[in-house]
Design a protein around this motif. Structure first.
Motif, PDB file in Angstrom:
ATOM      1  N   ILE A 110       0.854  -1.186   0.000  1.00  0.00           N
ATOM      2  CA  ILE A 110       0.000   0.000   0.000  1.00  0.00           C
ATOM      3  C   ILE A 110       0.890   1.236   0.000  1.00  0.00           C
ATOM      4  O   ILE A 110       1.777   1.379   0.850  1.00  0.00           O
ATOM      5  CB  ILE A 110      -0.919   0.026   1.237  1.00  0.00           C
ATOM      6  N   LYS A 118       0.431   5.270   0.127  1.00  0.00           N
ATOM      7  CA  LYS A 118      -0.627   6.257   0.339  1.00  0.00           C
ATOM      8  C   LYS A 118      -0.069   7.541   0.947  1.00  0.00           C
ATOM      9  O   LYS A 118       0.945   7.540   1.656  1.00  0.00           O
ATOM     10  CB  LYS A 118      -1.724   5.689   1.239  1.00  0.00           C
ATOM     11  N   ASN A 170      -0.861  -4.026  -6.121  1.00  0.00           N
ATOM     12  CA  ASN A 170      -0.586  -2.966  -5.153  1.00  0.00           C
ATOM     13  C   ASN A 170      -1.710  -1.932  -5.167  1.00  0.00           C
ATOM     14  O   ASN A 170      -2.465  -1.829  -6.132  1.00  0.00           O
ATOM     15  CB  ASN A 170       0.741  -2.280  -5.478  1.00  0.00           C
ATOM     16  N   THR A 171      -1.769  -1.139  -4.094  1.00  0.00           N
ATOM     17  CA  THR A 171      -2.739  -0.041  -4.013  1.00  0.00           C
ATOM     18  C   THR A 171      -1.989   1.281  -3.920  1.00  0.00           C
ATOM     19  O   THR A 171      -1.122   1.449  -3.049  1.00  0.00           O
ATOM     20  CB  THR A 171      -3.653  -0.202  -2.790  1.00  0.00           C
ATOM     21  N   PHE A 214      -2.886   5.123  -3.337  1.00  0.00           N
ATOM     22  CA  PHE A 214      -4.004   5.942  -2.890  1.00  0.00           C
ATOM     23  C   PHE A 214      -3.520   7.304  -2.410  1.00  0.00           C
ATOM     24  O   PHE A 214      -2.669   7.397  -1.534  1.00  0.00           O
ATOM     25  CB  PHE A 214      -4.745   5.224  -1.750  1.00  0.00           C
ATOM     26  N   ASN A 250      -3.233  -3.676 -10.251  1.00  0.00           N
ATOM     27  CA  ASN A 250      -3.020  -2.610  -9.270  1.00  0.00           C
ATOM     28  C   ASN A 250      -4.244  -1.699  -9.216  1.00  0.00           C
ATOM     29  O   ASN A 250      -4.999  -1.587 -10.182  1.00  0.00           O
ATOM     30  CB  ASN A 250      -1.795  -1.778  -9.646  1.00  0.00           C
ATOM     31  N   ASP A 251      -4.420  -1.016  -8.075  1.00  0.00           N
ATOM     32  CA  ASP A 251      -5.470  -0.001  -7.930  1.00  0.00           C
ATOM     33  C   ASP A 251      -4.822   1.365  -7.800  1.00  0.00           C
ATOM     34  O   ASP A 251      -3.984   1.584  -6.910  1.00  0.00           O
ATOM     35  CB  ASP A 251      -6.311  -0.273  -6.684  1.00  0.00           C
ATOM     36  N   ASN A 302      -5.675  -3.215 -14.462  1.00  0.00           N
ATOM     37  CA  ASN A 302      -5.572  -2.277 -13.348  1.00  0.00           C
ATOM     38  C   ASN A 302      -6.848  -1.460 -13.237  1.00  0.00           C
ATOM     39  O   ASN A 302      -7.556  -1.248 -14.233  1.00  0.00           O
ATOM     40  CB  ASN A 302      -4.380  -1.334 -13.553  1.00  0.00           C
TER      41      ASN A 302
END
Length: 412
Positions: free
Chosen positions: A241, A243, A266-267, A269, A288-289, A311
């Protein structure tokens, strides 16, 4: 057979090992004295108390274990524990007040040319460098908590640093407010898992000239930038993550001269830029996001034969910035929240290709102040005109199979 022979050789030594106890009214009142009097494979148990010692040199196979409340105070005079032997364990200490030196890079715990070491469950505060591993192999750094007070990168060190060290496991550590949370240079076949690296001045995790490393299940929160991989290859990065890495040069991930690497599941954000790529080839970005970033992906040029598939790109100011007139990368089967096409045959795939590069992203890149017009009608007009007749954006840079619904990734 080798492991059995090794155990057979070591077992008489281990079975005869003693435990030496250190406390204010014990036969040994300092950790140095206990080490000096110990034999190979002894255990040194340090009782609750404050021990004002530096340059504690461990030059034989030993296990150093601290009871809760055992504190080593370096009084800002120098390095605190130096390991120079194989088969050393340092477990459970609180180490404070490491000295500052811009020549010697003082550390709370330094490991030199050692194998099979374990640095576990220690708390390090008021440090210059935290744990510094050099020219060592097959070690474990686990369950440590490192809390710095870094203001800028010029007068601070790194939380965990590896230099010419291979096959090191870095697992379940917390590193806050140092220069680089974790830094690897010329260090290969390392495994970095389940760490929290946050509020660091420069990078949460930083690789230089390192290959074949694995990064998984970590959190990089509110750093100068999340992870930087430079001049490296054959890396794997999944289920992390990234972020809240905000700033003029802040990224979730920075790739510079990286090849043959996988960045999957993976993220990203709320980062200024999710992934910033330069001179990196044959990179796989799958599942992935990218959520609520300024730029999801910024491809700064000389990036060839990369795969960007499956994605989710959701609610980013810009999904993609692409520098260069020719596309050598594969964008396919992604979900784009800003896609406005239709799906007449109801197969879940948009009937109209999606162009992720907007003309306005070029304008903002040249004139950052133009971001003030992001939500204006003017931006909609120029982006529409570029989509109808591309002049500045690569003609063939499009997702020919945009997905109509958000992808539910397999979390395994």
């Amino acid at each position: 057979m080798f492991l059995f022979a090794l155990f057979f050789f070591l077992s008489p030594l281990v079975s005869s090992a003693d435990t030496l106890i250190v406390c204010s009214n014990c036969p040994y009142t300092s950790i140095k004295d206990a080490i000096r009097e110990s034999q190979n494979f002894d255990t040194i148990l340090v009782k609750k108390g404050i021990y004002k010692e530096i340059e504690i040199t461990v030059d034989k196979p030993l296990t150093l274990i601290a009871e809760k409340g055992a504190v080593i105070d370096g009084e800002e005079k120098g390095e605190i524990i130096v390991i120079k032997s194989d088969w050393v364990t340092v477990d459970g200490f609180t180490i404070i007040n490491v000295g500052t030196s811009y020549i010697k890079d003082f550390a709370a715990i330094r490991v030199r040319s050692s194998r099979h070491f374990t640095i576990a469950n220690n708390t390090i505060k008021n440090l210059f460098f935290g744990i510094y591993i050099e020219k060592s192999k097959k070690g474990v750094i686990s369950g440590n908590k490192i809390y710095g007070k870094a203001i800028n990168e010029f007068n601070s060190g790194n939380g965990i640093q590896l230099w010419y060290s291979n096959e090191i496991s870095i697992d379940n550590n917390v590193v806050w407010q140092v220069r680089d949370g974790i830094y690897l240079e010329f260090s290969n076949f390392c495994v970095i898992t389940r760490n929290e690296s946050a509020h660091n001045v420069r990078y949460g995790l930083h690789f230089m000239f390192s290959n074949d490393d694995l990064v998984s299940d970590n959190t990089y929160d509110n750093n100068g930038a999340g992870v930087a991989i430079m001049f490296s290859k054959n890396m794997q990065m999944h289920h992390n993550i990234f972020k809240n890495n905000w700033g003029s040069a802040a990224y979730g991930v920075l790739l510079k001269e990286v090849n043959d690497t996988k960045i999957n599941n993976n993220t990203f954000f709320r980062n200024t830029t999710g992934i910033n790529i330069e001179g990196s080839n044959r990179i796989e970005y799958l599942h992935n996001d990218f959520i609520s970033n300024g730029w999801a992906i910024n491809s700064r040029g000389a990036n060839y034969y990369n795969t960007i598939n499956y994605n989710n790109f959701m609610h980013n100011s810009f999904d993609l910035v692409y520098h260069g007139g020719v596309n050598h990368n594969d964008f396919h089967s992604n979900y784009w929240s800003s896609y406005t096409g239709y799906d007449l045959d109801k197969d879940g795939i948009g009937d109209i290709p999606y162009r992720p590069v907007k003309l306005f992203s070029y304008i903002v890149n040249k004139t950052p102040e133009a971001i003030l017009f992001l939500r204006s009608l003017f931006v909609d007009i120029i982006d529409f005109s570029e989509k109808v007749s591309p002049i500045f954006t690569p003609d063939h840079l499009m997702d020919n199979a945009p997905l109509m619904k958000k992808i539910k990734h397999d979390k395994n």
